[in-house]
Design a protein around this motif. Structure first.
Motif, mmCIF file in Angstrom:
data_model
loop_
_atom_site.group_PDB
_atom_site.id
_atom_site.type_symbol
_atom_site.label_atom_id
_atom_site.label_comp_id
_atom_site.label_asym_id
_atom_site.label_seq_id
_atom_site.Cartn_x
_atom_site.Cartn_y
_atom_site.Cartn_z
ATOM 1 N N UNK A 29 -4.893 -1.728 8.891
ATOM 2 C CA UNK A 29 -5.867 -0.676 8.655
ATOM 3 C C UNK A 29 -6.067 0.246 9.918
ATOM 4 N N UNK A 30 -6.103 1.323 9.768
ATOM 5 C CA UNK A 30 -6.481 2.232 10.858
ATOM 6 C C UNK A 30 -7.585 3.126 10.602
ATOM 7 N N UNK A 31 -8.505 3.016 11.117
ATOM 8 C CA UNK A 31 -9.931 3.970 11.150
ATOM 9 C C UNK A 31 -9.583 5.394 11.635
ATOM 10 N N UNK A 32 -10.183 5.991 10.909
ATOM 11 C CA UNK A 32 -10.157 7.617 11.247
ATOM 12 C C UNK A 32 -11.461 7.732 12.011
ATOM 13 N N UNK A 33 -11.467 8.578 13.225
ATOM 14 C CA UNK A 33 -12.487 8.728 14.108
ATOM 15 C C UNK A 33 -13.735 9.351 13.135
ATOM 16 N N UNK A 34 -13.340 10.192 12.218
ATOM 17 C CA UNK A 34 -14.097 10.916 11.412
ATOM 18 C C UNK A 34 -14.651 10.052 10.115
ATOM 19 N N UNK A 35 -14.407 8.804 10.148
ATOM 20 C CA UNK A 35 -14.646 7.896 8.909
ATOM 21 C C UNK A 35 -13.497 7.698 8.071
ATOM 22 N N UNK A 36 -13.690 6.508 7.370
ATOM 23 C CA UNK A 36 -12.384 6.156 6.243
ATOM 24 C C UNK A 36 -11.437 5.653 7.272
ATOM 25 N N UNK A 37 -10.036 5.781 6.803
ATOM 26 C CA UNK A 37 -9.094 5.376 7.317
ATOM 27 C C UNK A 37 -7.700 5.208 6.189
ATOM 28 N N UNK A 38 -6.804 4.546 6.828
ATOM 29 C CA UNK A 38 -5.446 4.339 5.958
ATOM 30 C C UNK A 38 -4.616 3.300 6.144
ATOM 31 N N UNK A 39 -4.160 2.520 5.301
ATOM 32 C CA UNK A 39 -3.067 1.460 5.600
ATOM 33 C C UNK A 39 -1.843 2.079 6.505
ATOM 34 N N UNK A 40 -1.506 1.653 7.317
ATOM 35 C CA UNK A 40 -0.167 2.099 8.337
ATOM 36 C C UNK A 40 0.866 1.005 8.133
ATOM 37 N N UNK A 41 2.021 1.377 7.746
ATOM 38 C CA UNK A 41 3.122 0.426 7.781
ATOM 39 C C UNK A 41 3.697 0.126 9.160
ATOM 40 N N UNK A 42 3.748 -1.073 9.489
ATOM 41 C CA UNK A 42 4.185 -1.582 10.813
ATOM 42 C C UNK A 42 5.541 -2.279 10.761
ATOM 43 N N UNK A 43 5.704 -2.930 9.743
ATOM 44 C CA UNK A 43 7.151 -3.759 9.828
ATOM 45 C C UNK A 43 7.398 -4.164 8.485
ATOM 46 N N UNK A 44 8.652 -4.431 8.205
ATOM 47 C CA UNK A 44 9.201 -4.847 6.974
ATOM 48 C C UNK A 44 10.118 -6.019 7.171
ATOM 49 N N UNK A 45 9.947 -7.136 6.498
ATOM 50 C CA UNK A 45 10.921 -8.133 6.990
ATOM 51 C C UNK A 45 11.719 -8.607 5.721
ATOM 52 N N UNK A 46 12.903 -8.868 5.710
ATOM 53 C CA UNK A 46 13.628 -9.459 4.677
ATOM 54 C C UNK A 46 14.179 -10.924 4.991
ATOM 55 N N UNK A 47 13.402 -11.770 4.525
ATOM 56 C CA UNK A 47 13.684 -13.417 4.961
ATOM 57 C C UNK A 47 12.861 -13.407 6.418
ATOM 58 N N UNK A 48 13.964 -13.824 7.448
ATOM 59 C CA UNK A 48 13.536 -13.855 9.103
ATOM 60 C C UNK A 48 13.922 -12.510 9.666
ATOM 61 N N UNK A 49 14.612 -11.549 9.040
ATOM 62 C CA UNK A 49 15.154 -10.281 9.601
ATOM 63 C C UNK A 49 14.278 -9.167 9.501
ATOM 64 N N UNK A 50 14.109 -8.290 10.560
ATOM 65 C CA UNK A 50 13.530 -7.162 10.204
ATOM 66 C C UNK A 50 14.268 -6.277 9.749
ATOM 67 N N UNK A 51 13.774 -5.623 8.767
ATOM 68 C CA UNK A 51 14.638 -4.527 7.779
ATOM 69 C C UNK A 51 13.819 -3.277 7.977
ATOM 70 N N UNK A 52 14.662 -2.051 8.143
ATOM 71 C CA UNK A 52 14.367 -0.727 8.278
ATOM 72 C C UNK A 52 15.421 -0.053 7.393
ATOM 73 N N UNK A 53 14.922 1.303 7.404
ATOM 74 C CA UNK A 53 16.031 2.337 6.549
ATOM 75 C C UNK A 53 17.252 2.273 7.334
ATOM 76 N N UNK A 54 17.609 2.131 8.536
ATOM 77 C CA UNK A 54 18.693 2.279 9.049
ATOM 78 C C UNK A 54 19.616 0.764 8.496
ATOM 79 N N UNK A 55 18.903 -0.298 8.414
ATOM 80 C CA UNK A 55 19.746 -1.364 7.830
ATOM 81 C C UNK A 55 20.093 -1.433 6.541
ATOM 82 N N UNK A 56 19.100 -0.873 5.506
ATOM 83 C CA UNK A 56 19.272 -0.522 4.277
ATOM 84 C C UNK A 56 20.620 0.441 4.043
#
Length: 84
Positions: A29-56
């Motif tokens: 969760x990243x807070x906005x300086x002006x209030x509120x915020x949003x969820x920011x994606x940081x990692x996707x794992x498939x089993x024990x391996x990191x997965x990204x659009x390149x691997x897909x």
């Protein structure tokens, strides 16, 4: 022929892993300086391996190459031998 069979086997192993492993998505969760915020994606794992659009994209290419190799093998098996 061995190369084609190796490619098909690798594609089957990767497909089985993608189907049977559980994906985990990490977000913070990243807070906005002006209030509120949003969820920011940081990692996707498939089993024990990191997965990204390149691997897909790589997985898709592997499946396509294995399909083409399987069709080529089948064509070799179904073509009648030349008569002498």
């Amino acid at each position: 022929m061995a190369t084609a069979l190796d490619l098909i086997e690798a594609a089957a192993r990767r497909r089985n892993r993608v189907v049977h492993d559980s994906p985990m998505i990490g977000r913070v969760w990243r807070e906005y300086a002006t209030g509120g915020g949003q969820w920011v994606h940081v990692v996707t794992m498939l089993g024990d391996d990191e997965c990204d659009s390149g691997s897909l994209v790589g997985d898709l290419a592997l499946q396509q190459d294995a399909t083409a190799a399987a069709v080529e093998l089948l064509n070799c098996l179904t073509v009648p031998a030349p008569s002498s």
